[in-house]
Structures are given as structure tokens and as C-alpha cells.
Design a protein around this motif. Structure first.
Motif, mmCIF file in Angstrom:
data_model
loop_
_atom_site.group_PDB
_atom_site.id
_atom_site.type_symbol
_atom_site.label_atom_id
_atom_site.label_comp_id
_atom_site.label_asym_id
_atom_site.label_seq_id
_atom_site.Cartn_x
_atom_site.Cartn_y
_atom_site.Cartn_z
ATOM 1 N N ILE A 157 26.003 9.006 5.728
ATOM 2 C CA ILE A 157 27.160 9.849 6.027
ATOM 3 C C ILE A 157 27.101 10.349 7.469
ATOM 4 O O ILE A 157 28.111 10.403 8.178
ATOM 5 C CB ILE A 157 27.230 11.038 5.049
ATOM 6 C CG1 ILE A 157 27.594 10.550 3.644
ATOM 7 C CG2 ILE A 157 28.234 12.086 5.528
ATOM 8 C CD1 ILE A 157 28.987 9.983 3.507
ATOM 9 N N LEU A 160 27.990 7.465 9.813
ATOM 10 C CA LEU A 160 29.440 7.238 9.760
ATOM 11 C C LEU A 160 30.160 8.280 10.612
ATOM 12 O O LEU A 160 31.063 7.947 11.395
ATOM 13 C CB LEU A 160 29.910 7.296 8.310
ATOM 14 C CG LEU A 160 31.357 6.929 7.991
ATOM 15 C CD1 LEU A 160 31.469 6.490 6.524
ATOM 16 C CD2 LEU A 160 32.316 8.092 8.220
ATOM 17 N N PRO A 203 33.958 6.515 0.719
ATOM 18 C CA PRO A 203 32.522 6.556 1.061
ATOM 19 C C PRO A 203 31.692 7.540 0.255
ATOM 20 O O PRO A 203 30.591 7.196 -0.199
ATOM 21 C CB PRO A 203 32.529 6.917 2.558
ATOM 22 C CG PRO A 203 33.911 7.382 2.857
ATOM 23 C CD PRO A 203 34.809 6.716 1.894
ATOM 24 N N ASP A 204 32.193 8.758 0.038
ATOM 25 C CA ASP A 204 31.366 9.736 -0.676
ATOM 26 C C ASP A 204 31.289 9.428 -2.165
ATOM 27 O O ASP A 204 30.213 9.507 -2.773
ATOM 28 C CB ASP A 204 31.880 11.156 -0.438
ATOM 29 C CG ASP A 204 33.318 11.332 -0.890
ATOM 30 O OD1 ASP A 204 34.065 10.346 -0.902
ATOM 31 O OD2 ASP A 204 33.695 12.471 -1.232
ATOM 32 N N LEU A 228 29.223 2.363 0.738
ATOM 33 C CA LEU A 228 29.035 3.395 1.762
ATOM 34 C C LEU A 228 28.458 2.791 3.037
ATOM 35 O O LEU A 228 28.885 3.141 4.147
ATOM 36 C CB LEU A 228 28.117 4.490 1.229
ATOM 37 C CG LEU A 228 27.689 5.568 2.235
ATOM 38 C CD1 LEU A 228 28.904 6.268 2.848
ATOM 39 C CD2 LEU A 228 26.759 6.581 1.579
ATOM 40 N N TRP A 231 31.239 1.093 4.973
ATOM 41 C CA TRP A 231 32.011 2.101 5.717
ATOM 42 C C TRP A 231 31.260 2.519 6.977
ATOM 43 O O TRP A 231 31.861 2.677 8.055
ATOM 44 C CB TRP A 231 32.269 3.322 4.843
ATOM 45 C CG TRP A 231 33.394 3.205 3.876
ATOM 46 C CD1 TRP A 231 33.336 2.751 2.583
ATOM 47 C CD2 TRP A 231 34.760 3.568 4.093
ATOM 48 N NE1 TRP A 231 34.573 2.809 1.989
ATOM 49 C CE2 TRP A 231 35.467 3.310 2.894
ATOM 50 C CE3 TRP A 231 35.453 4.092 5.175
ATOM 51 C CZ2 TRP A 231 36.835 3.558 2.756
ATOM 52 C CZ3 TRP A 231 36.818 4.342 5.053
ATOM 53 C CH2 TRP A 231 37.493 4.071 3.857
ATOM 54 N N THR A 232 29.964 2.720 6.850
ATOM 55 C CA THR A 232 29.153 3.170 7.979
ATOM 56 C C THR A 232 29.105 2.116 9.079
ATOM 57 O O THR A 232 29.215 2.441 10.270
ATOM 58 C CB THR A 232 27.721 3.497 7.503
ATOM 59 O OG1 THR A 232 27.781 4.500 6.489
ATOM 60 C CG2 THR A 232 26.869 3.997 8.649
#
Length: 248
Positions: A157, A160, A203-204, A228, A231-232
Motif C-alpha cells: 500500500i 502504491l 487494492p485494499d 494488490l 495495482w502497486t
């Protein structure tokens, strides 16, 4: 400059700024503190609860710690664009890919370290504070996976968020995009899809599958982490493109 030397300079930047140190330390404080508080206050599921997950219950404060990780990462990346500080950094490290890679490594590494501490405290403390018969041990199915996965979730996270900050070059702009993405959009998409199908790939939602003892949704724990990670990669690649192509 060599990669280790650039890593050292980026580490000096972070530890020398109180705002960055404070936001980084907020990650374990918010995650573990709120999780322990809820486990101690409630201790057991509600009487009408049918989907109680003892592992996920230990990570009640994760969303608050996640917000702290986002703020830390955005400030660490986009803060250099304030008052032209990025020009000094790129004068010292002209190779922008080297500079960007070292900054991402330090940001992700810092969050991974504090995330692991927060994850261990949340799980071990939370399970100990729960009423007898409801807590589980770290050797139980899904427990160790969640402890390690929580730390990597926070690290991904943060990367990202750093990628988005590099793309937008603004702390305010990046937070204006990321906060709704993580705090508002999953609920809106989930309500619209009525089954959470599309929301599961945000993502989360995807990453937090690793915190479930027995995931039963569209994604499993590792496929969710893969979503995830995708996305990153997209966010960090966009940030790399912006740093390479735009003037400082």
C-alpha cells in the motif's frame, strides 16, 4: 553514486524529518493500539454474528494504520517537490531510475518493518485479550500467514501511494485521490455491485483477503495479494514514467 549510498541518503532524509518519523510511527500505534482496544472491549463476537473470524478480529485497527502508511509514503515522495527540493536530489543523483528505486526501497522497507511489529502485537495481544474460547494461537490455520501478510500488505500500500505521489507531484493531490480510493470507493462499488464482485478487485479489499482465516470470496489470500501487487506495479511504473519524462 552506488545504490547503497543512495539508500543511505534516502534513509537520512526520512529519519531527519519529524513529520515523516511521526507518521511512520503512527502506523504501528494506530494499527496495534486500536486493535487491542477493540479486542479488550468486546472480547467475543456479537450474539447474532455468523461470520466471526478470529484472525481478522485482531486487525480492527488496520484501516487506521493503513491511512498513516499512505500519509507517510506520500509525504516522503511528494514532499521533495515542495520548494524545488527535488532539483537538489536529482543534482546529487542524476540517474533518476536509481534515485526512484532507492526512494521506493526505503519507503517500502520502513513500512514493512513497522508493519511487522504492528502485525505481531495486534495478533498476539488481540488473541490474548479475547475471551477464553474465542482466541487462537499463531500455529492455527491462517494465523502466521496473516501476521506476515499484514506487514507486506502495508508495504505494498505504501509503495502504491508513493507511485501515485510521484505521478501527481503533490501531497495534497495524491491524498485527495488515495483517501477516497481506500476509504470511500470500496463501499460505493460494493453497494452498486450488490455482491462486492467489482469491489473485491480494489487494492485494499483484494489485499486484505490474506487476513482472513478462511477466505470464501472471489479471491483467495495469495490471489488477492497478487491483485494488490498488480495495482502497486502500475502505480509505481506511472510514477517512474513521470519522473523520467518530466522536468524537475
Amino acid at each position: 553514486m552506488s545504490f547503497p549510498a543512495v539508500l543511505h541518503t534516502e534513509w537520512i532524509k526520512i529519519r531527519s524529518l519529524r513529520s515523516l518519523v511521526g507518521s511512520l510511527l503512527t502506523v504501528p500505534v494506530a494499527t496495534a493500539g486500536l486493535s487491542l482496544l477493540i479486542c479488550a472491549a468486546l472480547g467475543r463476537p456479537q450474539p447474532d454474528s455468523t461470520d466471526f473470524d478470529p484472525v481478522l478480529f485482531s486487525y480492527y485497527g488496520l484501516n487506521f494504520g493503513q491511512l498513516a502508511a499512505i500519509i507517510f509514503s506520500v509525504m516522503a515522495m511528494a514532499g521533495e517537490y515542495k520548494n524545488g527540493g527535488i532539483r537538489i536530489s536529482l543534482a546529487a543523483v542524476p540517474k533518476r531510475t536509481l534515485f526512484y528505486g532507492a526512494k521506493l526501497a526505503v519507503i517500502g522497507g520502513c513500512v514493512l518493518a513497522v508493519g511487522l511489529v504492528a502485525s505481531l502485537i495486534s495478533f498476539l495481544g488481540g488473541q490474548a485479550l479475547m475471551d477464553r474460547g474465542f482466541g487462537i494461537g499463531i500455529a492455527d490455520p491462517g494465523a502466521l500467514r496473516a501476521v506476515v501478510g499484514c506487514a507486506f500488505y502495508l508495504a505494498l500500500i505504501s509503495l502504491l501511494s508513493a507511485g501515485v505521489a510521484a505521478l501527481l507531484r503533490s501531497v495534497t493531490g495524491a491524498l485527495s485521490l488515495l483517501v477516497p480510493l481506500f476509504l470511500i470507493l470500496p463501499f460505493v462499488v460494493g453497494d452498486m455491485s450488490q455482491g462486492g464482485g467489482a469491489a473485491d478487485f480494489l487494492p485494499d479489499r483484494a489485499g486484505q483477503q490474506i487476513l482472513l482465516q478462511d477466505p470464501a470470496g472471489t479471491l483467495g489470500p495469495w490471489s488477492g495479494m497478487a491483485v494488490l501487487a498488480a495495482w502497486t506495479v502500475l502505480a509505481t511504473a506511472a510514477g517512474w514514467w513521470a519522473l523520467r519524462r518530466r522536468d524537475a
